[in-house]
Design an enzyme around this catalytic site. Structure first.
Site, PDB file in Angstrom:
ATOM      1  N   MET A  21       0.837  -1.198   0.000  1.00  0.00           N
ATOM      2  CA  MET A  21       0.000   0.000   0.000  1.00  0.00           C
ATOM      3  C   MET A  21       0.876   1.254   0.000  1.00  0.00           C
ATOM      4  O   MET A  21       0.396   2.354   0.296  1.00  0.00           O
ATOM      5  CB  MET A  21      -0.935  -0.002   1.214  1.00  0.00           C
ATOM      6  CG  MET A  21      -1.882  -1.208   1.200  1.00  0.00           C
ATOM      7  SD  MET A  21      -3.406  -0.913   2.098  1.00  0.00           S
ATOM      8  CE  MET A  21      -2.799  -0.676   3.752  1.00  0.00           C
ATOM      9  N   GLY A  22       2.156   1.094  -0.292  1.00  0.00           N
ATOM     10  CA  GLY A  22       3.037   2.255  -0.412  1.00  0.00           C
ATOM     11  C   GLY A  22       3.526   2.777   0.922  1.00  0.00           C
ATOM     12  O   GLY A  22       3.395   2.117   1.956  1.00  0.00           O
ATOM     13  N   HIS A  25       8.964   1.144   3.447  1.00  0.00           N
ATOM     14  CA  HIS A  25      10.007   1.121   4.479  1.00  0.00           C
ATOM     15  C   HIS A  25      10.890  -0.101   4.242  1.00  0.00           C
ATOM     16  O   HIS A  25      10.657  -0.873   3.279  1.00  0.00           O
ATOM     17  CB  HIS A  25       9.379   1.129   5.872  1.00  0.00           C
ATOM     18  CG  HIS A  25       8.322   0.070   6.065  1.00  0.00           C
ATOM     19  ND1 HIS A  25       8.603  -1.275   6.075  1.00  0.00           N
ATOM     20  CD2 HIS A  25       6.971   0.169   6.214  1.00  0.00           C
ATOM     21  CE1 HIS A  25       7.495  -1.958   6.261  1.00  0.00           C
ATOM     22  NE2 HIS A  25       6.484  -1.113   6.330  1.00  0.00           N
ATOM     23  N   HIS A  28       9.246  -3.513   3.432  1.00  0.00           N
ATOM     24  CA  HIS A  28       8.841  -3.691   2.035  1.00  0.00           C
ATOM     25  C   HIS A  28      10.068  -4.000   1.162  1.00  0.00           C
ATOM     26  O   HIS A  28      10.021  -4.879   0.294  1.00  0.00           O
ATOM     27  CB  HIS A  28       8.192  -2.408   1.491  1.00  0.00           C
ATOM     28  CG  HIS A  28       6.904  -2.017   2.160  1.00  0.00           C
ATOM     29  ND1 HIS A  28       6.751  -0.838   2.848  1.00  0.00           N
ATOM     30  CD2 HIS A  28       5.703  -2.644   2.221  1.00  0.00           C
ATOM     31  CE1 HIS A  28       5.508  -0.749   3.305  1.00  0.00           C
ATOM     32  NE2 HIS A  28       4.850  -1.836   2.945  1.00  0.00           N
ATOM     33  N   GLN A  55     -10.391  -2.832   1.866  1.00  0.00           N
ATOM     34  CA  GLN A  55      -9.902  -3.515   3.070  1.00  0.00           C
ATOM     35  C   GLN A  55      -9.926  -2.606   4.293  1.00  0.00           C
ATOM     36  O   GLN A  55      -9.448  -2.989   5.363  1.00  0.00           O
ATOM     37  CB  GLN A  55      -8.518  -4.111   2.842  1.00  0.00           C
ATOM     38  CG  GLN A  55      -7.392  -3.128   2.673  1.00  0.00           C
ATOM     39  CD  GLN A  55      -6.110  -3.806   2.232  1.00  0.00           C
ATOM     40  OE1 GLN A  55      -6.002  -4.274   1.102  1.00  0.00           O
ATOM     41  NE2 GLN A  55      -5.141  -3.887   3.113  1.00  0.00           N
ATOM     42  N   LYS A 160       4.820 -10.113   9.143  1.00  0.00           N
ATOM     43  CA  LYS A 160       4.223  -9.040   9.957  1.00  0.00           C
ATOM     44  C   LYS A 160       2.700  -9.177   9.971  1.00  0.00           C
ATOM     45  O   LYS A 160       2.056  -8.947  10.988  1.00  0.00           O
ATOM     46  CB  LYS A 160       4.653  -7.695   9.376  1.00  0.00           C
ATOM     47  CG  LYS A 160       3.823  -6.504   9.751  1.00  0.00           C
ATOM     48  CD  LYS A 160       4.218  -6.001  11.092  1.00  0.00           C
ATOM     49  CE  LYS A 160       3.526  -4.729  11.527  1.00  0.00           C
ATOM     50  NZ  LYS A 160       2.449  -4.210  10.757  1.00  0.00           N
ATOM     51  N   ASP A 161       2.126  -9.521   8.812  1.00  0.00           N
ATOM     52  CA  ASP A 161       0.690  -9.741   8.721  1.00  0.00           C
ATOM     53  C   ASP A 161       0.467 -11.253   8.578  1.00  0.00           C
ATOM     54  O   ASP A 161       0.157 -11.761   7.501  1.00  0.00           O
ATOM     55  CB  ASP A 161       0.116  -8.962   7.537  1.00  0.00           C
ATOM     56  CG  ASP A 161       0.394  -7.470   7.682  1.00  0.00           C
ATOM     57  OD1 ASP A 161      -0.262  -6.827   8.501  1.00  0.00           O
ATOM     58  OD2 ASP A 161       1.298  -6.958   6.997  1.00  0.00           O
ATOM     59  N   SER A 197       4.022   1.327   7.843  1.00  0.00           N
ATOM     60  CA  SER A 197       3.717   2.664   7.332  1.00  0.00           C
ATOM     61  C   SER A 197       2.964   3.464   8.386  1.00  0.00           C
ATOM     62  O   SER A 197       3.096   4.680   8.473  1.00  0.00           O
ATOM     63  CB  SER A 197       2.872   2.560   6.060  1.00  0.00           C
ATOM     64  OG  SER A 197       3.493   1.688   5.134  1.00  0.00           O
TER      65      SER A 197
HETATM   66  P1  AMP Z   1       1.432  -2.966   3.473  1.00  0.00           P
HETATM   67  O1  AMP Z   1       2.017  -1.909   2.587  1.00  0.00           O
HETATM   68  O2  AMP Z   1       1.406  -2.594   4.917  1.00  0.00           O
HETATM   69  O3  AMP Z   1       0.127  -3.504   2.958  1.00  0.00           O
HETATM   70  O4  AMP Z   1       2.450  -4.192   3.404  1.00  0.00           O
HETATM   71  C1  AMP Z   1       2.821  -4.769   2.168  1.00  0.00           C
HETATM   72  C2  AMP Z   1       3.557  -6.058   2.441  1.00  0.00           C
HETATM   73  O5  AMP Z   1       4.730  -5.794   3.220  1.00  0.00           O
HETATM   74  C3  AMP Z   1       2.722  -7.058   3.231  1.00  0.00           C
HETATM   75  O6  AMP Z   1       2.953  -8.374   2.728  1.00  0.00           O
HETATM   76  C4  AMP Z   1       3.257  -6.887   4.631  1.00  0.00           C
HETATM   77  O7  AMP Z   1       3.100  -8.046   5.425  1.00  0.00           O
HETATM   78  C5  AMP Z   1       4.719  -6.614   4.359  1.00  0.00           C
HETATM   79  N1  AMP Z   1       5.320  -5.910   5.501  1.00  0.00           N
HETATM   80  C6  AMP Z   1       4.799  -4.857   6.182  1.00  0.00           C
HETATM   81  N2  AMP Z   1       5.599  -4.510   7.208  1.00  0.00           N
HETATM   82  C7  AMP Z   1       6.641  -5.372   7.190  1.00  0.00           C
HETATM   83  C8  AMP Z   1       7.804  -5.545   8.015  1.00  0.00           C
HETATM   84  N3  AMP Z   1       8.043  -4.760   9.070  1.00  0.00           N
HETATM   85  N4  AMP Z   1       8.669  -6.537   7.700  1.00  0.00           N
HETATM   86  C9  AMP Z   1       8.417  -7.352   6.630  1.00  0.00           C
HETATM   87  N5  AMP Z   1       7.356  -7.238   5.829  1.00  0.00           N
HETATM   88  C10 AMP Z   1       6.464  -6.275   6.095  1.00  0.00           C
END
Ligand code: AMP
Length: 291
Positions: A21-22, A25, A28, A55, A160-161, A197
């Site tokens: 979702m951008g 960090h 990602h 979502q 993380k998720d 994020s």
């Molecule tokens: P998001 O942008 O939050 O939807 O995350 C995108 C992907 O990055 C998802 O598969 C998350 O589980 C993964 N992600 C988010 N935070 C972390 C983290 N701290 N370490 C590893 N993967 C992460």
């Protein structure tokens, strides 16, 4: 995007996808690195950046979710990403009969013209699914759409998720998506806070209080190390008490469960998975770990 993906496939080019979702960090970017490792130098790594409205619940942070596409594009370029896919709501959730770039009516949700969803019915019942009733329906739907658009051979998700990764794996198995799912470990700040994020919301003392999730995990780990098994209800109470020590923290849930089935356990032991969600101020943070 789909035309491009098909062209790559005809040429025998391998495709790796990192859905995000951008507001990128290091967590990602670790997924980007793993995607590159999985498909090789001649493959293409695609990062999708899309804050997916389906979502988010109506009371959640969809409109204020942090966005900075310029910064994200630079991070992607520096990390060796080949393509960044940044669709708009009008492309992902077309309002039939209207041009995709036509502004939505004031009262219309971005998805008011959309009516086909992918729903996982078992693993998505508890934890995040219980706390956020329509969340996983939005996740599985958008990930299915991204798989169809980008047609990756491998897609990377973060531990993380944890529940999300389990649900995506189940969806891929149940619906025969020709995608290999790789789950990568959680990247953390030096004080243990899982990178997210949403950490941007943690200003002032809230940032310090946010380490309470990692403290709770450490406490559970120490407990399991000391006594080989420990009642989940007692550990739940201990976590509740610990979180209550921080003035702006409120425990949403903590669960102890089998990592493969997500089934709750009565006795916590080595190998049990722990997951928790905590409000720190108005910000809802999640974390999990194997004990
Ligand atoms: P998001 O942008 O939050 O939807 O995350 C995108 C992907 O990055 C998802 O598969 C998350 O589980 C993964 N992600 C988010 N935070 C972390 C983290 N701290 N370490 C590893 N993967 C992460």
């Amino acid at each position: 995007m789909q035309r491009l993906a098909k062209k790559w496939q005809r040429a025998g080019t391998r495709i790796g996808l990192v859905p995000t979702m951008g507001y990128l960090h290091a967590g990602h970017l670790s997924l980007v690195q793993r995607a590159r490792q999985a498909i090789g130098q001649r493959g293409v790594v695609v990062v999708s950046i899309y804050v997916n409205p389906t979502q988010f619940g109506p009371q959640e942070d969809f409109s204020r979710y942090p966005r900075d596409l310029k910064r994200d594009l630079k991070l992607c370029r520096d990390a060796g990403v080949d393509v960044v896919f940044t669709p708009g709501d009008g492309e992902m959730y077309p309002r039939w009969g209207e041009a995709p770039d036509e502004p939505a009516r004031e009262d219309a949700r971005p998805t008011s013209g959309f009516s086909t969803y992918v729903v996982e019915e078992k693993l998505s019942q508890g934890m995040e699914g219980a706390a956020r009733p329509t969340h996983f329906r939005g996740v599985t739907t958008v990930v299915a759409k991204l798989f169809n658009l980008i047609q990756p051979e491998v897609a990377m998700f973060g531990q993380k998720d944890f529940q999300q990764a389990a649900i995506i794996k189940r969806m891929v198995a149940d619906l025969n998506f020709p995608v290999r799912i790789v789950v990568a470990p959680t990247r953390r700040e030096p004080d243990g806070l899982a990178m997210s994020s949403r950490n941007k919301y943690l200003v002032g003392d809230l940032r310090r209080q946010a380490t309470i999730l990692w403290c709770a995990i450490q406490m559970a780990r120490a407990t399991v190390k000391k006594s080989r098994t420990f009642p989940a209800v007692k550990l739940t109470a201990a976590v509740k008490k610990l979180v209550a020590c921080e003035p702006d923290a409120r425990l949403d849930y903590v669960e102890f469960f089998e990592p493969d089935t997500l089934a709750p356990v009565a006795e916590v032991r080595r190998g049990t998975q722990m997951a928790l969600a905590v409000f720190v101020g108005r910000t809802r943070l999640v974390d999990n770990a194997q004990l």
